[in-house]
Design an enzyme around this catalytic site. Structure first.
Site, PDB file in Angstrom:
ATOM      1  N   ARG A 166      25.443  64.402  30.956  1.00 30.42           N
ATOM      2  CA  ARG A 166      26.181  63.402  30.161  1.00 30.42           C
ATOM      3  C   ARG A 166      26.233  63.792  28.677  1.00 30.42           C
ATOM      4  O   ARG A 166      26.140  62.926  27.793  1.00 30.42           O
ATOM      5  CB  ARG A 166      25.536  62.016  30.288  1.00 30.42           C
ATOM      6  CG  ARG A 166      25.386  61.509  31.699  1.00 30.42           C
ATOM      7  CD  ARG A 166      26.681  60.964  32.277  1.00 30.42           C
ATOM      8  NE  ARG A 166      26.415  60.317  33.557  1.00 30.42           N
ATOM      9  CZ  ARG A 166      26.504  60.911  34.746  1.00 30.42           C
ATOM     10  NH1 ARG A 166      26.871  62.188  34.825  1.00 30.42           N
ATOM     11  NH2 ARG A 166      26.243  60.265  35.853  1.00 30.42           N
ATOM     12  N   SER A 239      27.966  52.928  34.222  1.00 30.49           N
ATOM     13  CA  SER A 239      26.528  52.940  33.923  1.00 30.49           C
ATOM     14  C   SER A 239      26.322  52.735  32.430  1.00 30.49           C
ATOM     15  O   SER A 239      26.935  53.452  31.630  1.00 30.49           O
ATOM     16  CB  SER A 239      25.916  54.280  34.311  1.00 30.49           C
ATOM     17  OG  SER A 239      26.179  54.550  35.661  1.00 30.49           O
ATOM     18  N   GLU A 335      24.607  55.007  27.356  1.00 30.54           N
ATOM     19  CA  GLU A 335      25.593  56.044  27.685  1.00 30.54           C
ATOM     20  C   GLU A 335      26.941  55.842  26.973  1.00 30.54           C
ATOM     21  O   GLU A 335      27.502  56.809  26.448  1.00 30.54           O
ATOM     22  CB  GLU A 335      25.792  56.093  29.203  1.00 30.54           C
ATOM     23  CG  GLU A 335      26.690  57.228  29.629  1.00 30.54           C
ATOM     24  CD  GLU A 335      26.799  57.365  31.136  1.00 30.54           C
ATOM     25  OE1 GLU A 335      25.775  57.592  31.790  1.00 30.54           O
ATOM     26  OE2 GLU A 335      27.931  57.241  31.642  1.00 30.54           O
TER      27      GLU A 335
END
Ligand code: FAD
Ligand code: NAP
Length: 339
Positions: A166, A239, A335
């Site tokens: 990520r 998420s 995130e």
């Protein structure tokens, strides 16, 4: 023709959390010239710029006193085909999943595990999007970006992008590069990636013994539709926290107290913990403060039940982080990109 500048525009339709903040200016740029002109106009007015794709990895906590540059370019093409490896290229504004489905329809394999991820092609390299054991770094061939410091086009190879879990050079340097188009090296022969149990199980339930790329994509789409809230019905950005990678000692300490902890070895010295499991164990599943909440089926997803502000969602995320640190001694990192 210069793309028109809209003033005082609600960004509610442009972010999947459905947060209602105002952009001072909004431009839809559907080609490189329109992007350059919009950036020049912002520089003239001494305005900051927020680049926007599908708004599916964004938490807007305030009005955007800037130019919002919405990437609306379209186009996809096959660049080379040696009979086995096929390099495709897509423009930044293309919807990610439409490129996945188009590549599958051409008989190309490699993107099937990344089916149904919202957002655009141009944003995909930002956090090296990943799902079900594949990240775009695994099929990445190159990209073209505009360097906003020099105004020059720049080509990026796999190494240049510094992709990690990520993460990428683009996420580490927000606003530096504007991604214009991305290339992927796909194959005509499928190398199925079926490490994730739910995908194998779904294919088995469907009686698929020799899965095609299309069958894997269909299985993943059906799992995602069941498990994840549809932003059109319930605002969310997928998420909200990354899965933390902790030391083996830390994972063992947690396992001693919680034998059911969901954990996967990561390299030689690390262990990836499922952040959703930690949050669920801490009792946050389905929690709600006004319209800001934690999804009732998937604790990793924060949701907007209607009128939540970005600040309320951000505050809720902070409480969850504090609680997980206190209970497990683990830091959760957000995130989405917070503005
Ligand atoms: P935006 O939210 O518009 O932008 C994200 C960031 O990228 C911002 O900082 C923006 O300024 C920047 N940006 C956007 N376009 C460009 C560009 N062309 N050049 C430079 N910077 C740019 N993510 C995963 O990794 N895996 C998943 O499985 C996944 N599932 C999801 C499921 C749901 C239901 C939702 C809502 C989200 C999910 N996400 C997932 C997160 C998100 O979809 C991805 O991160 C996606 O790539 C974001 O694309 P976007 O176009 O919406 O980006
Ligand atoms: P899940 O299948 O319930 O699994 C929980 C977690 O365990 C996942 O986060 C996954 O990590 C990890 N995991 C499961 N099987 C694994 C294996 N065999 N090897 C290594 N790690 C494993 O997860 P989910 O929430 O339904 O999501 C399914 C997939 O879609 C995941 O890959 C997830 O990342 C992706 N997804 C991402 C977003 C987002 O916004 N980023 C949103 C929805 C779904 P990883 O997350 O590292 O894969």
């Amino acid at each position: 023709m210069t793309a028109p500048w809209q003033t005082q525009v609600s960004l509610k339709p442009f972010n999947t959390f459905g947060i209602d903040v105002q952009a001072r200016y909004l431009v839809h740029a559907d080609n490189d010239d329109a992007v350059r002109q919009a950036l020049a106009g912002a520089a003239e007015r001494q305005l900051p710029v927020l680049v926007l794709g599908g708004g599916s990895n964004l938490l807007l906590t305030r009005d955007v006193d800037a130019l919002v540059l919405h990437m609306a370019s379209r186009g996809r093409r096959i660049l080379s085909d040696d009979g086995e490896q096929v390099v495709i290229e897509a423009e930044a504004g293309e919807a990610w999943d439409s490129i996945v489905q188009w590549s599958l329809a051409q008989g190309l394999c490699g993107l099937e595990n990344l089916s149904l991820i919202p957002g655009t092609v141009g944003a995909a390299p930002m956090q090296n999007i990943g799902a079900y054991g594949i990240e775009i770094k695994d099929v990445f061939s190159g990209l073209t970006a505009l360097d906003r410091q020099t105004g020059e086009l720049q080509e990026f190879s796999l190494q240049d992008c510094a992709f990690a879990y990520r993460a990428s050079v683009f996420k580490a340097n927000p606003g530096r590069w504007l991604i214009l188009r991305v290339r992927f090296a796909l194959r005509r022969t499928l190398e199925p990636q079926l490490a994730y149990g739910p995908v194998r199980q779904r294919l088995q339930e469907q009686g698929v013994e020799q899965p095609t790329a299309q069958a894997i994509s269909a299985a993943i789409c059906s799992i995602r539709r069941e498990k994840l809230p549809d932003p059109a019905m319930l605002g969310n950005a997928g998420s909200f926290f990354k899965n933390p990678v902790v030391s083996v000692a830390c994972a063992e300490r947690i396992r001693a107290a919680h034998p059911g902890v969901v954990a996967y070895p990561q390299g030689e010295d690390g262990v990836k913990l499922a952040a959703g499991w930690l949050i669920e164990q801490a009792g946050w599943k389905g929690y709600r403060e006004g319209d800001a909440g934690v999804h009732s089926l998937q604790s990793l997803v924060l949701v907007n039940h209607g009128q939540a502000t970005g600040a309320q969602l951000y505050a809720l995320a902070g409480k969850i982080q504090d609680d997980i640190r206190t209970r497990f001694g683990v830091d959760l990192e957000m995130e989405p990109n917070v503005y």
